[in-house]
Scaffold this active site. Structure first.
Site, short mmCIF file in Angstrom:
data_model
loop_
_atom_site.label_atom_id
_atom_site.label_comp_id
_atom_site.label_asym_id
_atom_site.label_seq_id
_atom_site.Cartn_x
_atom_site.Cartn_y
_atom_site.Cartn_z
N ASP A 312 0.93 -1.28 0.10
CA ASP A 312 0.06 -0.04 -0.04
C ASP A 312 0.96 1.34 0.04
O ASP A 312 1.62 1.31 0.74
CB ASP A 312 -0.96 0.07 1.16
N LYS A 361 -8.39 -1.51 3.69
CA LYS A 361 -7.33 -0.16 3.95
C LYS A 361 -7.45 0.22 5.13
O LYS A 361 -6.45 0.68 5.74
CB LYS A 361 -8.42 0.93 2.90
N LYS A 411 -8.15 14.23 -2.64
CA LYS A 411 -8.59 13.60 -1.34
C LYS A 411 -8.53 14.60 0.08
O LYS A 411 -7.61 15.21 -0.02
CB LYS A 411 -7.85 12.52 -1.07
N LYS A 483 2.68 1.95 3.24
CA LYS A 483 1.92 2.17 4.59
C LYS A 483 1.88 1.06 5.67
O LYS A 483 2.07 1.28 6.51
CB LYS A 483 0.32 2.46 3.91
P1 NAI Z 1 -8.15 3.32 -9.85
O1 NAI Z 1 -9.29 2.94 -9.44
O2 NAI Z 1 -8.29 4.58 -10.58
O3 NAI Z 1 -7.54 2.50 -10.68
C1 NAI Z 1 -7.41 1.11 -10.35
C2 NAI Z 1 -7.36 0.32 -11.91
O4 NAI Z 1 -7.26 -0.89 -11.77
C3 NAI Z 1 -8.68 0.67 -12.56
O5 NAI Z 1 -8.32 1.02 -13.87
C4 NAI Z 1 -9.21 -0.87 -12.63
O6 NAI Z 1 -10.21 -0.98 -13.94
C5 NAI Z 1 -8.11 -1.48 -12.64
N1 NAI Z 1 -8.36 -3.04 -12.07
C6 NAI Z 1 -9.04 -3.57 -11.11
N2 NAI Z 1 -8.86 -4.88 -11.02
C7 NAI Z 1 -7.98 -5.11 -11.80
C8 NAI Z 1 -7.48 -6.53 -12.16
N3 NAI Z 1 -7.82 -7.64 -11.62
N4 NAI Z 1 -6.42 -6.74 -12.96
C9 NAI Z 1 -6.21 -5.37 -13.76
N5 NAI Z 1 -6.72 -4.33 -13.50
C10 NAI Z 1 -7.71 -4.19 -12.59
O7 NAI Z 1 -7.31 3.56 -8.58
P2 NAI Z 1 -5.90 4.55 -8.09
O8 NAI Z 1 -6.39 5.69 -7.73
O9 NAI Z 1 -5.21 4.51 -9.48
O10 NAI Z 1 -5.42 3.60 -6.96
C11 NAI Z 1 -4.87 2.24 -7.23
C12 NAI Z 1 -4.66 1.51 -6.14
O11 NAI Z 1 -3.65 2.22 -5.42
C13 NAI Z 1 -5.69 1.18 -5.21
O12 NAI Z 1 -5.88 -0.02 -4.67
C14 NAI Z 1 -5.40 2.41 -4.22
O13 NAI Z 1 -6.28 1.92 -2.89
C15 NAI Z 1 -4.05 2.37 -4.14
N6 NAI Z 1 -3.40 3.50 -3.63
C16 NAI Z 1 -3.71 4.92 -3.92
C17 NAI Z 1 -3.08 5.85 -3.39
C18 NAI Z 1 -3.18 6.91 -4.07
O14 NAI Z 1 -2.87 8.31 -3.30
N7 NAI Z 1 -3.75 7.08 -5.28
C19 NAI Z 1 -2.30 5.63 -2.07
C20 NAI Z 1 -2.36 4.52 -1.74
C21 NAI Z 1 -2.94 3.41 -2.25
#
Ligand code: NAI
Length: 527
Positions: A312, A361, A411, A483
């Site tokens: 994370d 989370k 956020k 994290k």
């Molecule tokens: P997002 O929701 O914009 O992107 C996630 C992507 O993963 C989506 O495009 C979705 O279609 C794809 N996806 C889901 N399941 C999948 C699978 N099995 N195989 C391939 N693709 C798949 O989320 P974001 O903002 O990009 O965050 C990504 C991850 O990073 C989340 O889990 C989030 O909790 C974690 N994260 C993000 C932080 C941030 O500051 N943006 C901080 C800490 C963690």
């Protein structure tokens, strides 16, 4: 070109008996100094210890690929677009003027280490962290990956609504060249039901062994097509629910491989990707909170000496918490409660609005003050020795996350630290932290990828050993960006941001034969 994006020749040379350079390697001698403590009847008997090691770092950086799972998400698309903007030196207009691409927020590219004092002026000399050892430049990463959403990368960037319009407009043709992410595996039970609408780019079938082989073939093909020495596989897809740890299913490497063969329902997509990476001998980093690294994965990584790191990304609230809680406890002040509220409106927030994904989370965010509390038994009572499994005194700590679409990727994190101070007094610190989530997270993904590649090039040996060996597979040196740091089983997690950074700095310096950070500055304290 912004200084953080500039390329500099490797110009740092250490002149010492402890450091030698060949065309291929930097070899350094390092004495690991510590102390062994014998605790008995409330008495501490302390014996200084010292073990000598040699580090050997390969000087040529690997031609490195970054394959992201979730490439089309906010983080994935922002990472691709910002690398392309840097690579092609795209400048764009905002209402404040002209903006240059840069790597601000990357510890490696935008922060420095104190390397010593100037021999003439006596002033401190600082160098960029990325100059201490040869590291991949982010512009050189070859980008690829998977997503269950088939939107092409230019459309994914548009959907994310993270970057300024003028940058999107200019970088879109380059993003379009990246095309669509590779189809991925989708087990609906693991991510929120609200993600189903975007799942239109899937590897067919429900045979998990076939899925594993498909992913492995994707990795091999990507390496071959791009002539890569190294490919870091990075989970930046949606947060999954926790997997149950079931004896006979995912508790050992062999059981896990058998569970994949029989398509057991408790094997998550992220675990499958981690297994694929390990079997291909490529490092895997988990940027989301779920327990991808079930015990069977860790054992498999050990067996194959393949690197893993997680969990994370530590971008906003938790990063601040690991600084603030440490500051309070180390100042002798006793936090009684830490209450954290977040709201966010991006797709990550949407996914986290489901109970089981939120739970992942919550767990990842909740242990961040544990080590600081456990280190201070003057303020917090120790667990009762005669009660099995007893927990010591601890501040009340809650985490709330709500989905508010209007705020998008920006956020909001609100934290209250309520503490006991001198002679019954109370102090309250309130923090309101507004984070552009993906713009904080993207440099962390870069740092994690580049550090991971570096750590695959470092070997060590004890003085009495002939052969150099790779580091232990769980890369806890990545903790600063994570994290809920994964550490070698049986060792303690360090959450303190300062200690995490010191460890990283000390390690990089050890690899060139410089010991300690010497904040002691003895020369300034004596005649
Ligand atoms: P997002 O929701 O914009 O992107 C996630 C992507 O993963 C989506 O495009 C979705 O279609 C794809 N996806 C889901 N399941 C999948 C699978 N099995 N195989 C391939 N693709 C798949 O989320 P974001 O903002 O990009 O965050 C990504 C991850 O990073 C989340 O889990 C989030 O909790 C974690 N994260 C993000 C932080 C941030 O500051 N943006 C901080 C800490 C963690």
């Amino acid at each position: 070109i912004h200084p953080t994006a500039a390329r500099r020749p490797n110009y740092l040379t250490v002149q010492s008996q402890n450091t030698s350079y060949s065309d291929e390697f930097i070899t350094s001698k390092f004495v690991n100094r510590g102390a062994s403590v014998n605790v008995s009847n409330g008495q501490f008997l302390v014996t200084p210890t010292a073990q000598t090691y040699e580090f050997q770092t390969k000087r040529t950086v690997s031609k490195t690929g970054l394959m992201m799972i979730g490439m089309g998400g906010n983080n994935g698309s922002t990472l691709c677009a910002t690398i392309l903007a840097n690579r092609h030196n795209i400048v764009w207009h905002t209402k404040a003027g002209v903006q240059q691409p840069n790597y601000i927020g990357s510890v490696l590219r935008a922060s420095t280490v104190r390397i010593g004092t100037d021999s003439v002026t006596g002033q401190d000399v600082h160098v960029p962290v990325s100059d201490v050892l040869p590291m991949v430049h982010p512009n050189d990463l070859v980008l690829g990956g998977w997503d269950i959403s088939g939107a092409s990368l230019d459309k994914a960037m548009e959907r994310a609504q993270v970057l300024d319009y003028d940058l999107q407009r200019q970088v879109a043709p380059y993003m379009a060249l990246l095309g669509k992410p590779l189809p991925s595996i989708y087990y609906p039970d693991f991510i929120a039901a609200n993600q189903e609408a975007r799942a239109d780019n899937l590897i067919p079938g429900d045979d998990k062994q076939a899925h594993l082989e498909h992913i492995r073939a994707d990795i091999r093909k990507f390496k071959e097509d791009n002539q890569l020495d190294r490919t870091v596989i990075f989970w930046t897809a949606n947060t999954e629910r926790y997997s149950d740890i079931i004896a006979g299913v995912n508790d050992t490497a062999d059981n896990l491989l058998a569970a994949i063969k029989s398509s057991h329902s408790e094997v998550s997509p992220s675990t499958l990707f981690a297994v694929a990476a390990i079997l291909e001998g490529e490092p895997f980093v988990n940027g989301a909170p779920q327990n991808t690294f079930v015990p069977g994965v860790i054992e498999l990584a050990e067996r194959h000496q393949s690197f893993i790191g997680g969990d994370d990304l530590k971008s906003g609230q938790t990063k601040l918490k690991s600084v603030l809680a440490e500051f309070l406890v180390n100042a002798g002040i006793k936090p009684l409660s830490i209450a954290s509220y977040n709201h966010l409106g991006n797709n990550d927030g949407h996914n986290l609005s489901a109970e089981r994904q939120f739970k992942s989370k919550e767990i990842s965010k909740s242990s961040v003050v544990d080590d600081m509390v456990n280190a201070n038994r003057l303020l917090y009572k120790a667990p009762a020795e005669d009660v099995k499994g007893a927990k010591g005194e601890h501040p009340d700590h809650i985490v709330v996350i709500k989905y508010v679409p209007a705020v998008g990727d920006s956020k909001r994190a609100i934290d209250e630290y309520y503490s006991e101070i001198f002679c019954g007094g109370r102090s309250t610190i309130n923090i309101f932290n507004e984070c552009e989530d993906s713009l904080l997270a993207t440099p962390l993904i870069l740092d994690l990828t580049i550090l991971t590649e570096l750590l695959t090039r470092v070997k060590y040996r004890g003085v009495d050993k002939k052969e150099f060996a790779p580091l232990y597979p769980v890369l806890s040196l990545l903790s600063y960006m994570l994290k809920a740091p994964l550490v070698k089983p049986g060792t303690e997690v360090v959450n303190s941001l300062n200690r995490q950074r010191n460890a990283l700095e000390a390690f990089l310096k050890a690899c060139i034969g410089i010991e300690g950070s010497s904040d002691l500055l003895l020369e300034t304290r004596i005649w």
